[in-house]
Design an enzyme around this catalytic site. Structure first.
Site, short mmCIF file in Angstrom:
data_model
loop_
_atom_site.label_atom_id
_atom_site.label_comp_id
_atom_site.label_asym_id
_atom_site.label_seq_id
_atom_site.Cartn_x
_atom_site.Cartn_y
_atom_site.Cartn_z
N HIS A 1 0.82 -1.23 0.00
CA HIS A 1 0.00 0.00 0.00
C HIS A 1 0.85 1.27 0.00
O HIS A 1 0.32 2.36 -0.17
CB HIS A 1 -0.93 0.04 1.22
CG HIS A 1 -1.95 -1.06 1.25
ND1 HIS A 1 -2.86 -1.26 0.24
CD2 HIS A 1 -2.19 -2.04 2.16
CE1 HIS A 1 -3.63 -2.30 0.55
NE2 HIS A 1 -3.24 -2.80 1.70
N HIS B 1 -6.17 -7.27 -0.55
CA HIS B 1 -6.36 -5.82 -0.77
C HIS B 1 -5.58 -5.36 -2.00
O HIS B 1 -4.46 -5.81 -2.24
CB HIS B 1 -5.89 -5.05 0.46
CG HIS B 1 -6.57 -5.49 1.73
ND1 HIS B 1 -6.03 -6.43 2.58
CD2 HIS B 1 -7.77 -5.13 2.26
CE1 HIS B 1 -6.86 -6.62 3.60
NE2 HIS B 1 -7.92 -5.86 3.43
C1 FKS Z 1 -9.62 -3.89 9.80
C2 FKS Z 1 -9.57 -2.66 8.94
C3 FKS Z 1 -8.78 -2.89 7.73
C4 FKS Z 1 -6.76 -1.88 6.83
C5 FKS Z 1 -6.50 -3.07 5.99
C6 FKS Z 1 -5.03 -3.10 5.62
C7 FKS Z 1 -4.65 -4.29 4.83
C8 FKS Z 1 -3.16 -4.45 4.73
C9 FKS Z 1 -2.69 -5.56 3.81
C10 FKS Z 1 -1.16 -5.65 3.86
F1 FKS Z 1 -0.73 -6.59 3.06
F2 FKS Z 1 -0.62 -4.51 3.49
F3 FKS Z 1 -0.76 -5.95 5.07
N1 FKS Z 1 -8.04 -1.74 7.39
N2 FKS Z 1 -9.79 -3.56 11.18
O1 FKS Z 1 -3.22 -6.80 4.19
O2 FKS Z 1 -3.09 -5.34 2.49
ZN ZN Z 2 -4.19 -7.40 2.59
#
Ligand code: FKS
Ligand code: ZN
Length: 347
Positions: free
Chosen positions: A160, A198
């Protein structure tokens, strides 16, 4: 295959993230790496090797110098305010504000260089982010030196993080640093395949106007899934990069059949690019049991993923991204790598 790892990642341990208006314990925690390492050891994947040190130059190839300088000093300036908790942004220069003038207040700088309030910056973040890049670069060097594949067991994750921003637990884009290192070593065409749940918005942003690095991502539809503002199918690249970005957004809750259909299309694109190397952003938050994601991949599907990646026949650097069902994350990663090794004839 060789695993590049160092336990110094522990210096980055975010306490809380803001989630739906609440401070909740950070999902991206050091134990994730412990589970992965333990599963790799029990599957006898290895050996585990320590990273070498590459300095800042390879990071500056994909990140803006002023962003890296900010990361380096941010904790110092935050703690000089008297803060002892992790740094989280609370104000951002959205459309119409100036982003060309760098504010002197670290609170404002945090907003300038980030896109969410879920990515705690801590006393050890800069050190761990640099270590993560060294791990990715060490894996890249092994593969460039003739190994068929290597696994960068690093955290915090990277996909990200864009040219000049952090977010989604990411600070330095390890996959982009590794892909750029291949280009700088003379590999004319590189492919980055992002299989994390993601969208890899940071990697996309870094390579969006370039034809030498093909970026493909299979992920939850940004209409409903984080990071929301990027990752649609009509983002195909710009300028010289037109045609070298491919997004495969899938509806939340997608089954493994649907996911592997997208993988087959992505693999066909990779073959067409004729890359000299492949970088895989390996997130296993596609797992049915993942606490923050909705895809329905079962444990055996990770072996299938490993086999299909091996079938591309490319020198491959795997980089750990997400995956939060902590007990299972290790097993799922190990299955991908073990099946890859078997299919590549290395086991
Ligand atoms: C959950 C809320 C989610 C953020 C999600 C971030 C994902 C990060 C990811 C990485 F690989 F970068 F770690 N909000 N409480 O999994 O893509
Ligand atoms: Zn992720």
């Amino acid at each position: 295959m060789k695993i590049v790892y160092s336990d110094r990642h522990r210096v980055h341990r975010g306490e809380f993230e803001i989630y739906r208006g609440e401070l909740v314990p950070c999902f991206e925690k050091p134990e994730r790496a412990d589970f992965v390492l333990a599963a790799l050891r029990s599957q006898r994947i290895g050996p585990v090797v320590e990273p070498r040190s590459f300095g800042l130059a390879p990071l500056e190839r994909v990140h803006a110098p002023r962003y890296l300088r900010f990361l380096e000093r941010a904790w110092r300036e935050w703690s000089a305010l008297g803060q002892t908790r992790d740094a989280l942004p609370a104000v951002w220069p959205i459309r119409g504000f100036r982003d060309d003038v760098e504010p002197r207040n670290v609170v404002a700088q945090l907003g300038l260089f980030s896109f969410d309030s879920g990515t705690p910056l801590t006393s050890g973040t800069w050190e761990a982010a640099c270590l993560g890049a060294d791990i990715a670069l060490t894996a890249q060097a092994l593969v460039h030196g003739g190994e068929r594949a290597a696994f960068a067991l690093s955290r915090p994750p990277g996909h990200h993080a864009g040219p000049d921003f952090l977010g989604g637990y990411c600070f330095v884009n390890n996959a982009a640093v590794a892909a750029q290192a291949f280009v700088d070593a003379g590999v004319a065409r590189v492919a980055v395949l992002d299989v994390d749940y993601h969208h890899g918005n940071g990697t996309q942003a870094i390579f969006y106007e370039r034809a030498d690095v093909l970026f493909l991502s299979i992920h939850g539809d940004p209409a409903t899934e984080y990071p929301f503002y990027l990752g649609h199918a009509d983002e195909t690249g710009r300028g010289a990069g037109d045609g070298y970005n491919g997004n495969y957004p899938l509806p939340a809750g997608s089954s493994n059949e649907r996911w592997f259909e997208a993988l087959a299309r992505a693999c066909a694109r990779i073959r067409g690019h004729r890359p000299g190397a492949l970088v895989v952003s390996l997130g296993v938050d596609t797992y049915a049991g993942d606490p923050i994601s909705t895809f329905q991949l079962d444990a055996p599907e990770y072996r299938r993923l490993g086999r299909e990646l091996a079938a591309l026949g490319l020198p491959t650097v795997f980089i750990l991204e997400g995956g939060y069902a902590v007990a299972e994350i290790g097993e799922n990663v190990a299955q991908v790598l073990a099946a890859f090794d078997e299919a590549a004839g290395a086991r």
